[in-house]
Design an enzyme around this catalytic site. Structure first.
Site, PDB file in Angstrom:
ATOM      1  N   LYS A   1      -3.562   3.497  -2.357  1.00 19.92           N
ATOM      2  CA  LYS A   1      -4.698   4.405  -2.562  1.00 19.92           C
ATOM      3  C   LYS A   1      -4.454   5.665  -1.754  1.00 19.92           C
ATOM      4  O   LYS A   1      -3.783   5.652  -0.728  1.00 19.92           O
ATOM      5  CB  LYS A   1      -6.010   3.753  -2.108  1.00 19.92           C
ATOM      6  CG  LYS A   1      -6.328   2.433  -2.786  1.00 19.92           C
ATOM      7  CD  LYS A   1      -7.582   1.822  -2.182  1.00 19.92           C
ATOM      8  CE  LYS A   1      -7.927   0.501  -2.849  1.00 19.92           C
ATOM      9  NZ  LYS A   1      -6.884  -0.522  -2.607  1.00 19.92           N
TER      10      LYS A   1
ATOM     11  N   ASP B   1       0.823  -1.202   0.000  1.00 19.58           N
ATOM     12  CA  ASP B   1       0.000   0.000   0.000  1.00 19.58           C
ATOM     13  C   ASP B   1       0.859   1.255   0.000  1.00 19.58           C
ATOM     14  O   ASP B   1       2.063   1.212   0.282  1.00 19.58           O
ATOM     15  CB  ASP B   1      -0.894   0.018   1.249  1.00 19.58           C
ATOM     16  CG  ASP B   1      -2.006  -1.016   1.186  1.00 19.58           C
ATOM     17  OD1 ASP B   1      -2.297  -1.496   0.079  1.00 19.58           O
ATOM     18  OD2 ASP B   1      -2.578  -1.331   2.250  1.00 19.58           O
TER      19      ASP B   1
ATOM     20  N   MET C   1      -8.927   7.878   8.754  1.00 16.61           N
ATOM     21  CA  MET C   1      -9.234   8.518   7.469  1.00 16.61           C
ATOM     22  C   MET C   1     -10.264   9.619   7.658  1.00 16.61           C
ATOM     23  O   MET C   1     -11.240   9.737   6.923  1.00 16.61           O
ATOM     24  CB  MET C   1      -9.739   7.471   6.463  1.00 16.61           C
ATOM     25  CG  MET C   1      -8.754   6.344   6.221  1.00 16.61           C
ATOM     26  SD  MET C   1      -9.482   4.914   5.366  1.00 16.61           S
ATOM     27  CE  MET C   1     -10.507   4.200   6.662  1.00 16.61           C
TER      28      MET C   1
END
Length: 443
Positions: A249, A227, A362
């Site tokens: 991402k 990641d 997030m």
């Protein structure tokens, strides 16, 4: 290379020990463990060397040590005089024992302490069950040669099972199951290795927060699918020639859809490669690990999940914020800032209850909405809060204040790093640790 490394079979053979002291006693213990018959003497005479395989000495007078060394080298008998490389024809290495696997580390006698330090580091990454894997292969050696007489086919088969389910079972001490799995694979006479995917938590970013198992698997991997949040320092610890595939991402940017990542893991495993799926934090805490193991299970691919230190734990520890406190928080709730559809979907009524610490992952883009929803559900805007960027790494930054202050200031304060919100009375129970680079929201 000053010395040629080799392993000597001393089972039932005589070894001369000349002198005394703790250093010689330590060598005696190692030699006895290797099956040697020990012959001890305080003074040297040539007849002591009759029939011996090697000799070691320490704590004897200088003349005795020199006489032993000269006599042994004249007869071609290996000799070691402790801490005297000039009188020795071999050096005793630092040893890692995973019987029947043995690892020896030497420094040509120049720095024995360094050899021991290297041994400690290497031993930390070697599984305690490594010897059980070797013993499993040894038990099947004869049957394996019969089933696969071709050397190349045998090697490919072993590469598969020694990195697959049989080895995993042996490593865990499940001997009967390991032998059954090995026998089943051998009965099928597979010539292509069976894939195995390890979903590994890389932790919050600091390389020294990796687990030992994660470090070992990264060193064995043929390919690492990682990641964006996996730091360069962590990737540098992986096997040098391993292929690295970035499927990271970022907010609003998903260049590799999750479905494609799932298919990639299946494809790589079926090609027989050793795959590590390396994820920031922990694979099962907002890491989509659940979706990936579902895809692997459906495709019949074996997998193992290796946990990592998740962001909330690392952020709180480095900031000196207790997630639980007997007088402030008896539970911790992990919350995803966005759902799969990209919207905020949380139970505000449950989160507004006192006596807990909330960790919002997030949360940078949804913080204003999260604040409004939580306050509308009854949360106190003055509740202590911490907004943490790049948590658990050397670049961690803190924004401290009340929930209202942090929600108002965070948008202009946060950079491009991953950010996490900690909220609850426990956040006010401990000051930021020195060096945490804290910013206090203005009042």
């Amino acid at each position: 290379m000053r010395h040629f490394p080799l392993f000597l079979d001393l089972q039932g053979r005589d070894v001369l020990l000349l002198g005394g002291g703790e250093a010689l006693a330590a060598k005696a213990r190692l030699l006895a463990a290797a099956g040697a018959r020990l012959r001890q003497a305080s003074r040297f005479s040539p007849e002591l060397l009759e029939g011996v395989a090697l000799a070691c000495a320490a704590g004897a007078p200088e003349a005795e040590l020199r006489a032993l060394s000269a006599a042994c080298q004249a007869r071609g008998i290996p000799v070691n005089v402790v801490d005297r490389p000039a009188l020795s024809s071999f050096i005793t290495p630092a040893i890692i024992d995973r019987d029947p696997v043995t690892v020896a580390i030497g420094t040509a006698g120049t720095a024995p302490l360094l050899a021991r330090l290297v041994r400690q580091r290497v031993e930390a990454v070697l599984s305690p069950g490594l010897g059980r894997i070797a013993a499993l292969a040894e038990r099947f050696r004869g049957r394996l040669r019969e089933a696969l007489p071709d050397v190349a086919a045998r090697r490919r088969f072993l590469e598969g099972v020694l990195a697959g389910r049989p080895a995993q079972l042996a490593e865990e001490g499940r001997q009967a199951e390991a032998e059954a799995a090995f026998a089943a694979a051998l009965a099928r006479a597979e010539t292509a290795p069976t894939g195995l995917v390890h979903l590994v938590g890389a932790g919050p970013g600091a390389a020294d927060l990796l687990t030992l198992r994660a470090l070992r698997l990264m060193g064995e991997a043929d390919v690492i699918v990682h990641d964006r949040l996996v730091s360069a320092a962590v990737l540098d610890l992986a096997r040098r020639d391993a292929e690295r595939i970035d499927v990271g991402k970022a907010r609003g940017r998903h260049p590799v859809p999750q479905e494609r990542i799932n298919a990639l893991l299946v494809e790589l495993a079926r090609s027989g490669r050793k795959v590590v799926r390396l994820k920031g934090g922990d694979p099962f805490i907002f890491g989509r690990g659940g979706e990936e193991i579902e895809a692997l299970a459906e495709a019949g691919i074996a997998f193992e999940v290796v946990p990592g230190i998740t962001a909330a734990l690392a952020c709180a520890a480095q900031a000196g914020i207790p997630l639980t406190h007997r007088e402030a928080a008896r539970s911790v709730t992990f919350v995803a800032g966005q759902s799969r559809e990209g919207r905020l979907a949380v139970d505000f009524a449950a989160l507004a209850r006192p006596g807990q610490t909330i960790a919002v992952y997030m949360g940078a883009t949804i913080l204003p909405q999260f604040f409004a929803g939580l306050v509308a559900a009854g949360a106190d805007p003055s509740t202590p809060a911490a907004f943490i960027e790049r948590g658990g790494s050397p670049d961690q930054r803190l924004l401290l204040g009340s929930f209202a202050e942090v929600a108002h200031e965070a948008g202009g304060w946060v950079g491009d790093g991953p950010a996490l919100l900690l909220l609850g009375e426990a956040c006010g129970r401990s000051p930021a640790l020195p060096g945490a680079r804290a910013t206090v929201a203005p009042r």
